[in-house]
Structures are given as C-alpha cells and as structure tokens.
Design a protein around this motif. Structure first.
Motif, PDB file in Angstrom:
ATOM      1  N   CYS A 241      82.887  33.280  82.555  1.00  0.00           N
ATOM      2  CA  CYS A 241      82.598  33.080  81.134  1.00  0.00           C
ATOM      3  C   CYS A 241      83.602  32.064  80.605  1.00  0.00           C
ATOM      4  O   CYS A 241      84.817  32.312  80.641  1.00  0.00           O
ATOM      5  CB  CYS A 241      82.726  34.398  80.383  1.00  0.00           C
TER       6      CYS A 241
ATOM      7  N   GLU B 275      70.175  36.328  76.262  1.00  0.00           N
ATOM      8  CA  GLU B 275      70.508  37.723  76.558  1.00  0.00           C
ATOM      9  C   GLU B 275      69.292  38.645  76.474  1.00  0.00           C
ATOM     10  O   GLU B 275      69.284  39.715  77.077  1.00  0.00           O
ATOM     11  CB  GLU B 275      71.599  38.229  75.611  1.00  0.00           C
TER      12      GLU B 275
ATOM     13  N   ALA C 127      78.201  41.414  74.049  1.00  0.00           N
ATOM     14  CA  ALA C 127      77.736  40.022  74.032  1.00  0.00           C
ATOM     15  C   ALA C 127      77.149  39.682  72.652  1.00  0.00           C
ATOM     16  O   ALA C 127      76.608  40.554  71.968  1.00  0.00           O
ATOM     17  CB  ALA C 127      76.682  39.813  75.114  1.00  0.00           C
ATOM     18  N   PRO C 128      77.305  38.398  72.249  1.00  0.00           N
ATOM     19  CA  PRO C 128      78.016  37.328  72.949  1.00  0.00           C
ATOM     20  C   PRO C 128      79.485  37.301  72.561  1.00  0.00           C
ATOM     21  O   PRO C 128      79.862  37.809  71.509  1.00  0.00           O
ATOM     22  CB  PRO C 128      77.290  36.072  72.432  1.00  0.00           C
TER      23      PRO C 128
ATOM     24  N   SER D  35      80.345  37.973  79.671  1.00  0.00           N
ATOM     25  CA  SER D  35      79.985  38.681  78.452  1.00  0.00           C
ATOM     26  C   SER D  35      78.587  39.273  78.531  1.00  0.00           C
ATOM     27  O   SER D  35      78.197  40.073  77.685  1.00  0.00           O
ATOM     28  CB  SER D  35      80.056  37.728  77.250  1.00  0.00           C
ATOM     29  N   GLY D  36      77.813  38.872  79.532  1.00  0.00           N
ATOM     30  CA  GLY D  36      76.461  39.395  79.677  1.00  0.00           C
ATOM     31  C   GLY D  36      75.835  38.852  80.939  1.00  0.00           C
ATOM     32  O   GLY D  36      76.448  38.865  82.010  1.00  0.00           O
TER      33      GLY D  36
ATOM     34  N   SER E 245      77.337  43.295  78.423  1.00  0.00           N
ATOM     35  CA  SER E 245      76.217  43.069  77.503  1.00  0.00           C
ATOM     36  C   SER E 245      76.374  43.856  76.199  1.00  0.00           C
ATOM     37  O   SER E 245      75.847  43.455  75.161  1.00  0.00           O
ATOM     38  CB  SER E 245      74.895  43.434  78.175  1.00  0.00           C
TER      39      SER E 245
END
Length: 283
Positions: free
Chosen positions: A89, A166, A56-57, A27-28, A53
């Motif tokens: 993830c 992040e 995200a999240p 997710s990132g 990204s």
C-alpha cells in the motif's frame, strides 16, 4: 508508542533457508495486485495476505490512524509466523514504514510510487495518480522534488476510485465515468508516462490506458519484488521449497464472502509483462 520488538524465531543451528511465509498487507484488495506479481516471480515462496478492508480506504485517513492500522496488521502477520513483511500500500508505506522498521525486528519492505523508473526511462510528461495523502507526505514529496527539474510531472489524486474498486467493480460504466470526470483535463497525446501510485489502480489499468494509449505505465511491483528478494538473500531467508508455495488470505472484515472475493480477484488479476524480469532473474 509501541516499543515491542519481535526477535527472529531461529535458535540453535542456523540454516541457509527459511520456509516460513512472507506477510503482505494492504488497506483492502489493492495489494492483491502486488501479491500476484510477487507470487508469479517467486513461485516457491509462500505468502499470507491481510486486507484491512474494515478500515479501507487509507487515503482519506490521518497519518496517525494509518500508523496504528499498520501496526495492527504487522502484529497479525507476525502472529502467523511470517519471516518478512511487504507493505503493499503506497499510502501505508509513506505514513508508517519508517516507524514500523524501528519497532519490529523483521524485514519490512514497502511499495512506493514508481516515479524514479518513469523519469529514468526518459519520459517527458509524467502523470502520477495516487491518493492525496501519499502525495502530500514527506516520502513522496522528496521524490517529487528530486525529479521535478528533470521532466514535467503532473500529480492527480483520485479520491473515490479506491472506494469503487473495493466494491469489486474494476470495469464498466462506473469506472469509465469516474475516469472521464478526473482525467479528461490531461492531453492524451502529451502524457508519455503514467505512474499508478496506488496498488488498487492496476485493477483498472486497462480503463486508464484508454485515456493515455501511447503512455508507458509504471506501478512499482517489480521494484518491490526485487527489494524483497534482496532482503531474503541478505538474511538467508529464501525458501528451499521446490513446489509451488501456498497463499493464504485474511481480511479484517473476516467473512467467508470477503475471503472468497480476495481469492477471485487474485486469480483474475493479470500480471503485466512490464512487471516481470526481462532476464528471468531478479539479480
């Protein structure tokens, strides 16, 4: 529902090796920790990493949203010509892996919270840290109920931690204050096993260890690398490259600054000794 299946690119003579890269998505930035571990253990393989990204999240999204994001990630990686895909993830594994495996004719491996090895190691009070969605979905719940009678298992979602990581903040007052607000309820002397059930969390492992200095930590990276190696062996997909493999980074944010951030975090991440094979082999 998407029904498209990608067939293997091989035609004609079959070989026992395959030098195409391995695709990895998260997710990132969290999956960079998984990627660094796999690239350390399998140094001759090449990897393509995609960080979503832009979305995200994942931990605060609905399952159907995550499934569609994951399909988009798989399509991107397949268009890059990968031979296998690793879902780096925990939330995406729980929400999408089963459907993705049914829809695509390519090996798909997903990381999961390492509760099983934590229990099998004999820990008596295990704290599992992860996203709320990972913990409530069927995949993790089945694991939890399998072991809940064998040892004490505490579940603690950490909403907001991924958002901080992040931004590139992996140490300092913001991390310590967040962890103090969320972890102080647990007895540091009682917890003997901590499962990092989100691939972002190993970036702040040292800060979490300050709260549980006597605990064993588990992140699942060695397990997912072993499964990847098994799939490569099974499908004759190992590279015969004798040089260090190439690693490419992509982001759905698609800016030079974002790619530079991925590269820097990948280089900075230190693989834990616990994530390396003790015998020097994955077999």
């Amino acid at each position: 529902m998407l029904q498209y299946k990608l067939q293997n690119f091989r035609t004609g003579d079959e070989t026992m090796t395959d030098n195409r890269p391995i695709g990895v998505f998260d997710s990132g930035i969290g999956g960079l920790s998984t990627l660094k571990t796999m690239a350390t253990i399998l140094p001759n393989e090449s990897f393509i990493f995609l960080g979503d990204s832009k979305n995200a999240p994942y931990g605060d999204k609905e399952k159907d949203q995550i499934l569609q994001f994951s399909r988009n990630n798989v399509e991107f990686l397949l268009n890059k010509g990968v031979k296998a895909i690793v879902i780096a993830c925990n939330t995406a594994t729980s929400a999408a892996k089963t459907e993705l495996m049914a829809e695509y004719n390519v090996p798909i491996i997903g990381i999961e919270p390492a509760l099983k090895p934590a229990v099998e190691a004999g820990n008596q009070d295990i704290l599992v840290l992860g996203t709320a969605l990972t913990m409530k979905l069927t995949k993790f719940q089945a694991q939890y109920h399998r072991f809940e009678d064998q040892t004490q298992i505490d579940l603690k979602p950490l909403p907001g931690l991924v958002d901080i990581i992040e931004t590139g903040v992996v140490s300092g007052p913001a991390i310590k204050d967040f962890l103090a607000d969320n972890l102080s309820e647990f007895n540091a002397n009682q917890i003997d096993g901590v499962v990092l059930g989100c691939t972002h969390y190993p970036f702040v492992r040292n800060s979490i260890q300050e709260f549980f200095p006597n605990a064993n930590f588990y992140d699942g990276f060695l397990g997912v690398t072993k499964m990847l190696k098994h799939k490569l062996n099974e499908g004759n997909l190992n590279t015969d490259n004798q040089e260090k493999g190439q690693i490419s980074f992509y982001s759905t944010e698609d800016t030079p600054e974002e790619i530079d951030r991925y590269q820097k975090l990948f280089n900075q991440y230190q693989v834990s000794d616990a994530d390396l094979p003790t015998t020097g082999t994955l077999e």
